[in-house]
Write a protein that holds these residues in place. Sequence first.
Motif, short mmCIF file in Angstrom:
data_model
loop_
_atom_site.label_atom_id
_atom_site.label_comp_id
_atom_site.label_asym_id
_atom_site.label_seq_id
_atom_site.Cartn_x
_atom_site.Cartn_y
_atom_site.Cartn_z
N SER A 105 40.57 50.84 23.47
CA SER A 105 39.13 51.08 23.27
C SER A 105 38.56 50.05 22.30
N GLU A 106 39.38 49.62 21.33
CA GLU A 106 38.93 48.58 20.39
C GLU A 106 38.69 47.25 21.11
N ASP A 107 39.59 46.91 22.03
CA ASP A 107 39.42 45.69 22.82
C ASP A 107 38.11 45.75 23.61
N MET A 108 37.86 46.90 24.23
CA MET A 108 36.64 47.05 25.02
C MET A 108 35.39 46.98 24.15
N LYS A 109 35.43 47.58 22.95
CA LYS A 109 34.29 47.51 22.02
C LYS A 109 33.99 46.06 21.66
N LYS A 110 35.05 45.28 21.38
CA LYS A 110 34.86 43.86 21.04
C LYS A 110 34.26 43.10 22.21
N ARG A 111 34.75 43.41 23.39
CA ARG A 111 34.35 42.66 24.57
C ARG A 111 32.90 42.93 24.99
N ILE A 112 32.50 44.19 25.01
CA ILE A 112 31.16 44.49 25.53
C ILE A 112 30.15 44.89 24.47
N GLY A 113 30.58 44.95 23.21
CA GLY A 113 29.65 45.15 22.09
C GLY A 113 28.82 46.41 22.19
N ASP A 114 27.50 46.25 22.06
CA ASP A 114 26.58 47.39 22.02
C ASP A 114 26.55 48.19 23.31
N ARG A 115 27.01 47.60 24.38
CA ARG A 115 26.99 48.32 25.67
C ARG A 115 28.18 49.28 25.80
N TYR A 116 29.09 49.28 24.82
CA TYR A 116 30.26 50.16 24.88
C TYR A 116 29.81 51.62 24.84
N ASP A 117 30.33 52.41 25.78
CA ASP A 117 30.01 53.84 25.87
C ASP A 117 31.32 54.61 25.82
N PRO A 118 31.61 55.31 24.72
CA PRO A 118 32.88 56.01 24.59
C PRO A 118 33.11 57.11 25.62
N SER A 119 32.05 57.54 26.32
CA SER A 119 32.22 58.58 27.33
C SER A 119 32.69 58.02 28.68
N LYS A 120 32.67 56.68 28.83
CA LYS A 120 33.11 56.07 30.08
C LYS A 120 34.62 55.91 30.11
N ASN A 121 35.16 55.91 31.32
CA ASN A 121 36.60 55.74 31.52
C ASN A 121 36.87 54.26 31.81
N TYR A 122 37.09 53.47 30.78
CA TYR A 122 37.35 52.04 30.95
C TYR A 122 38.80 51.82 31.39
N PRO A 123 39.07 50.71 32.08
CA PRO A 123 40.44 50.46 32.55
C PRO A 123 41.41 50.25 31.39
N GLN A 124 42.64 50.70 31.59
CA GLN A 124 43.67 50.52 30.58
C GLN A 124 44.28 49.12 30.66
N TYR A 125 44.12 48.47 31.80
CA TYR A 125 44.59 47.11 32.01
C TYR A 125 43.47 46.34 32.69
N ASP A 126 43.37 45.07 32.37
CA ASP A 126 42.31 44.25 32.92
C ASP A 126 42.85 42.83 33.06
N GLY A 127 42.39 42.12 34.06
CA GLY A 127 42.87 40.76 34.24
C GLY A 127 42.16 40.04 35.36
N VAL A 128 42.74 38.93 35.76
CA VAL A 128 42.15 38.06 36.76
C VAL A 128 43.24 37.57 37.70
N VAL A 129 42.88 37.46 38.99
CA VAL A 129 43.72 36.79 39.97
C VAL A 129 43.05 35.46 40.25
N ASN A 130 43.77 34.38 40.06
CA ASN A 130 43.22 33.04 40.27
C ASN A 130 43.66 32.52 41.63
N ILE A 131 42.67 32.23 42.49
CA ILE A 131 42.96 31.75 43.83
C ILE A 131 42.53 30.29 43.92
N PRO A 132 43.49 29.36 43.92
CA PRO A 132 43.13 27.94 44.05
C PRO A 132 42.38 27.70 45.36
N ALA A 133 41.41 26.82 45.33
CA ALA A 133 40.58 26.56 46.51
C ALA A 133 41.43 26.15 47.71
N ASP A 134 42.47 25.35 47.49
CA ASP A 134 43.28 24.89 48.63
C ASP A 134 44.17 26.00 49.19
#
Length: 122
Positions: A15-44
């Motif tokens: 929850s601390e990571d999410m607070k840092k990331r989204i700042g004032d828009r953080y809503d403690p009543s929301k169910n934020y993901p426990q894991y977050d990331g990116v899949v990188n797909i090279p253009a080729d």
Amino acid sequence: MSDFAVNGALFGQSSEDMKKRIGDRYDPSKNYPQYDGVVNIPADVAYALADYIMNGKPIGDRNEIPLAISGWKKTAASGKTYLSLSFKPHYKYERSDNAIAADSAASLAEATNGEVVDDFPF
């Protein structure tokens, strides 16, 4: 089959990571993901991945195209642990009948330089 390898990563999110990331828009009543990331797909690689998905033969009751996912627990330079992911063709993957026919037609056209052969000796 289309060959491709796509990589990504999942990082644990407190929850601390999410607070840092989204700042004032953080809503403690929301169910934020426990894991977050990116899949990188090279253009080729995007075309091979799209071909794999679009020309696959769906399997199972839900008519799904299988995609194999592997993961390794790693530590980032920052000291934070994460899950490194790799996405590749699944061993149960089969091309659809339409894709096989299209591949055969393309191979025949290439072999005959696009010429129609209709003079058979039998």
